[in-house]
Design an enzyme around this catalytic site. Structure first.
Site, PDB file in Angstrom:
ATOM      1  N   ASP A 227       0.831  -1.191   0.000  1.00 16.76           N
ATOM      2  CA  ASP A 227       0.000   0.000   0.000  1.00 16.76           C
ATOM      3  C   ASP A 227       0.873   1.250   0.000  1.00 16.76           C
ATOM      4  O   ASP A 227       1.865   1.337   0.743  1.00 16.76           O
ATOM      5  CB  ASP A 227      -0.892  -0.028   1.251  1.00 16.76           C
ATOM      6  CG  ASP A 227      -1.757   1.195   1.395  1.00 16.76           C
ATOM      7  OD1 ASP A 227      -2.633   1.393   0.542  1.00 16.76           O
ATOM      8  OD2 ASP A 227      -1.552   1.952   2.367  1.00 16.76           O
TER       9      ASP A 227
ATOM     10  N   GLU B 141       1.740  -0.359  -5.014  1.00 16.19           N
ATOM     11  CA  GLU B 141       0.786   0.693  -5.331  1.00 16.19           C
ATOM     12  C   GLU B 141       1.640   1.948  -5.517  1.00 16.19           C
ATOM     13  O   GLU B 141       2.189   2.475  -4.543  1.00 16.19           O
ATOM     14  CB  GLU B 141      -0.228   0.889  -4.209  1.00 16.19           C
ATOM     15  CG  GLU B 141      -1.277   1.928  -4.561  1.00 16.19           C
ATOM     16  CD  GLU B 141      -2.262   2.187  -3.429  1.00 16.19           C
ATOM     17  OE1 GLU B 141      -3.462   2.342  -3.712  1.00 16.19           O
ATOM     18  OE2 GLU B 141      -1.831   2.250  -2.258  1.00 16.19           O
TER      19      GLU B 141
END
Length: 697
Positions: free
Chosen positions: A344, A381
């Site tokens: 993330d 990401e």
């Protein structure tokens, strides 16, 4: 109360380690004056012992308690300066979680005593709260993580064979009528889930955060919860809500079952920040153990650098914090047998001390030299909200990257936006403009149309605008530009024409995804026609909005999805590691890629510049430079038509070969058939896929 003694113990490994005779405890803190081990009764209600860790090697405090066993409940207290203006927030009154704890008993119960400062005081976080927080804190649990893995072998799927399925542990299983222990790891490990994934052709299950995380206070006060899990509380512990019987072996059992079915397990992990938030957040673990080491602080160290939008940023530039992250990753691979990670806000992990992104940052270098982590899949990401935070294509190999430009480009083409055919061509060919450098393969692009963050595929074709009122933020949260199209009615409708148009648009979108170069990712439930009622930010919706609705499954679309995945699996041309650049292949003198008009002629610069162009045709072969390509299939021909019905001229096949039509999204039940005439009429709003097969004498 039994008398316990604490011995010197060892500084390594960090955390609580059972050796058969007792437990060694080792905790990092560079700035503490004292670290205390707190032991609790079996029910967790009574703090039975406080034992100061007697030794310090460098910045690691440690001690060994003979006679302790797995199952022992414990926590920590840290004594040191409470000086927020200097970056220190020690408060001995606060029970702290061990950052290396392998299991937590529950989640924190929100109370002002969890704060290191006095809530409501005029001095805000400069004040000091003396209440004991233990009553409201979970307990860490000493674990022996050994597991009878038996013949478990990670599938080690080649990335070119990979089809990723992003799912939420609870969301996927909660409403399935035949899943035992719904909402848990054991539910994921059940036969109905495994059968569904195998029948689809899924090779990798990517789980939303399953490490222990916090329910944010503002959500709890609104009667909501942190459903997605992007607020990590413990980097080594599975979240308690997903454990049916409170045993970490449940996670290991789930992984073993997935492996036996040939499916890899990828974890979505959050190492860019923790759940402790800004200077006004709670003191649960890292902040109380060594705030100045664990977090990146501003020039005024009272305040946190916030490149993540969550109030703080983990300081992976500190060697001991980086060590924690690396130890955590290796633990999930070596002990829990996971097959990869999706990071993330990974741009945050590549920021140097002064904030700039660097693809040679210490985190990336540490990963790339690690013999354990280089054998698993690593997905970035590629953005955060900090300066220069959008880094699509900027990560070093072997990282793969979520490609939001693919999502937006494909949605815009099928929505009918002008000037989208060149974008469509680039995205279908692997987004070389982003990824064709540094020896990176075309599979570096994780292609997706939908993910947990945003509309489901059904909602992409059913809503023009987001409908996030259930989140309690007056519909201000979530993206406002979704490149979606309701096809004539906002939300559910009984109009048969709109229903059919939406079904065809979904088939076209999904066909585009699975016929593109790169690594495809599907959102759980899209294959069933699942809707979130127009909510494009269901992070707090632990209810029917966020769960997959199995009873309303669209069987026809499910069957079409299976056919698409099977077609992709059967044709290596569609999943190549080398980029297609229309280069001539030495063996046959043919380019590996032709972009064609429907009349069979090659595209011209004027064709590419036509703003209202709605159709793209592509003839693909194994890329030039691919070893042994002569032994593989001959060619694939694809047509993507977002316009009216038209006449199509097929490319002239090589002598001894002929075209077979395998897929036509306007006729989803069509069986493969030979094409006898080089000219054929095709429907508007359709995707077609042909392959070459040898003609019989």
């Amino acid at each position: 109360m039994p008398q316990l003694r604490i011995l010197a113990g060892r500084a390594d490994p960090l955390g609580a380690t059972f050796d058969g005779d007792g437990v060694n405890f080792a905790v990092f803190s560079q700035h503490a004056r004292r670290l205390t081990l707190c032991l609790f009764s079996a029910d967790g209600k009574t703090e039975t012992h406080r034992l100061d860790l007697p030794e310090r090697d460098g910045d690691v405090w440690h001690g060994y308690v003979p006679g302790l066993r797995p199952g022992q409940l414990y926590g920590l207290r840290a004594d040191g300066p409470y000086a927020p203006a200097e970056g220190h927030r020690f408060n001995y009154n606060k029970l702290l979680l061990d950052p290396y704890a392998k299991r937590l008993t529950r989640h924190p119960v929100w109370h002002d005593a969890l704060m290191g400062y006095t809530v409501g005081a005029a001095e805000a976080d400069l004040s000091f709260d003396r209440r004991d927080s233990a009553k409201y804190m979970p307990r860490c649990v000493v674990e022996d993580p050994s597991f009878a893995w038996g013949p478990d072998r990670p599938p080690h799927r080649d990335i070119a064979e990979t089809v990723i399925y992003e799912a939420h542990v609870k969301g996927l299983t909660q409403l399935h009528p035949d899943v035992p222990n719904p909402g848990t790891f054991l539910g994921l490990a059940s036969d109905p889930v495994l059968d569904h994934l195998q029948s689809l052709g899924i090779t990798a299950l990517e789980l939303l955060p399953a490490q222990a995380f916090l329910n944010d206070r503002f959500l709890v006060e609104k009667g909501l919860v942190n459903y997605w899990g992007y607020q990590t509380l413990g980097f080594f512990a599975p979240d308690p809500r997903y454990l049916s019987h409170g045993q970490i072996a449940e996670f290991q059992h789930m992984v073993a079952r997935m492996h036996a079915a040939g499916i890899e397990v990828i974890m979505d992990v959050v190492y860019n920040h923790t759940c402790e938030g800004s200077e006004l957040g709670p003191t649960l673990s890292f902040r109380g153990l060594d705030n100045r080491s664990y977090y990146r602080l501003q020039e005024d160290p009272r305040y946190y650098i916030n490149d993540t939008g969550t109030g703080n940023t983990l300081n992976v530039n500190h060697p001991m914090v980086l060590r924690m992250v690396m130890d955590s990753l290796r633990y999930w691979v070596e002990v829990m047998h996971v097959d990869g990670f999706r990071f993330d806000l990974c741009a945050t992990l590549g920021r140097r001390a002064r904030g700039g992104f660097d693809r040679s940052a210490s985190f990336f270098d540490a990963i790339r030299q690690d013999p354990v982590l280089t054998r698993v899949k690593l997905i970035a990401e590629p953005w955060d909200i900090g300066p220069g935070g959008y880094q699509l294509g900027g990560f070093p190999p072997p990282f793969l990257e979520w490609n939001d430009k693919y999502r937006d480009g494909i949605r815009r083409f099928w929505r009918g936006d002008a000037h989208q055919v060149p974008e469509l061509a680039d995205r279908m060919a692997g987004s070389a403009i982003q990824f064709d450098h540094s020896g990176r393969p075309a599979t570096s692009s994780i292609n997706f149309l939908t993910a947990h963050d945003g509309f489901t595929l059904m909602d992409v074709v059913s809503y023009d605008a987001k409908h996030n009122q259930a989140n309690g933020e007056e519909n201000r949260d979530g993206h406002s530009e979704n490149f979606s199209d309701n096809m004539g009615a906002e939300g559910p409708t009984d109009d048969p024409a709109i229903i059919e148009a939406r079904a065809r648009r979904r088939r076209n979108l999904l066909a585009t995804l699975l016929l593109s170069q790169g690594t495809p990712m599907l959102l759980a439930g899209d294959e069933l026609g699942n809707s979130q009622q127009g909510n494009n930010n269901a992070y707090c919706q632990d209810n029917a909005i966020g769960w997959v609705d199995w009873d309303a499954a669209d069987q026809g679309f499910l069957d079409f999805t299976r056919r698409l995945i099977a077609f992709r699996r059967a044709h290596p041309i569609l999943r190549q590691k080398r980029f297609l650049h229309s280069r001539t292949r030495p063996a046959d003198g043919l380019p590996d890629l032709f972009w064609l008009r429907p009349d069979g002629q090659e595209m011209t610069p004027a064709d590419w510049a036509e703003p209202d162009l709605r159709v793209l045709c592509a003839e693909l072969r194994i890329a030039a430079g691919t070893p042994d390509y002569a032994q593989r299939e001959e060619a694939i021909f694809l047509v993507l038509n977002n316009g009216a019905p038209l006449d199509l001229v097929l490319p002239e096949p090589p002598e001894g070969w002929r075209w077979r039509l395998h897929l036509d999204s306007s006729r989803p039940e069509l069986e493969p058939q030979l094409v006898e005439d080089a000219r054929l009429r095709i429907d508007g709003q359709s995707v077609l896929a042909f392959d070459l097969e040898r003609a019989l004498d």
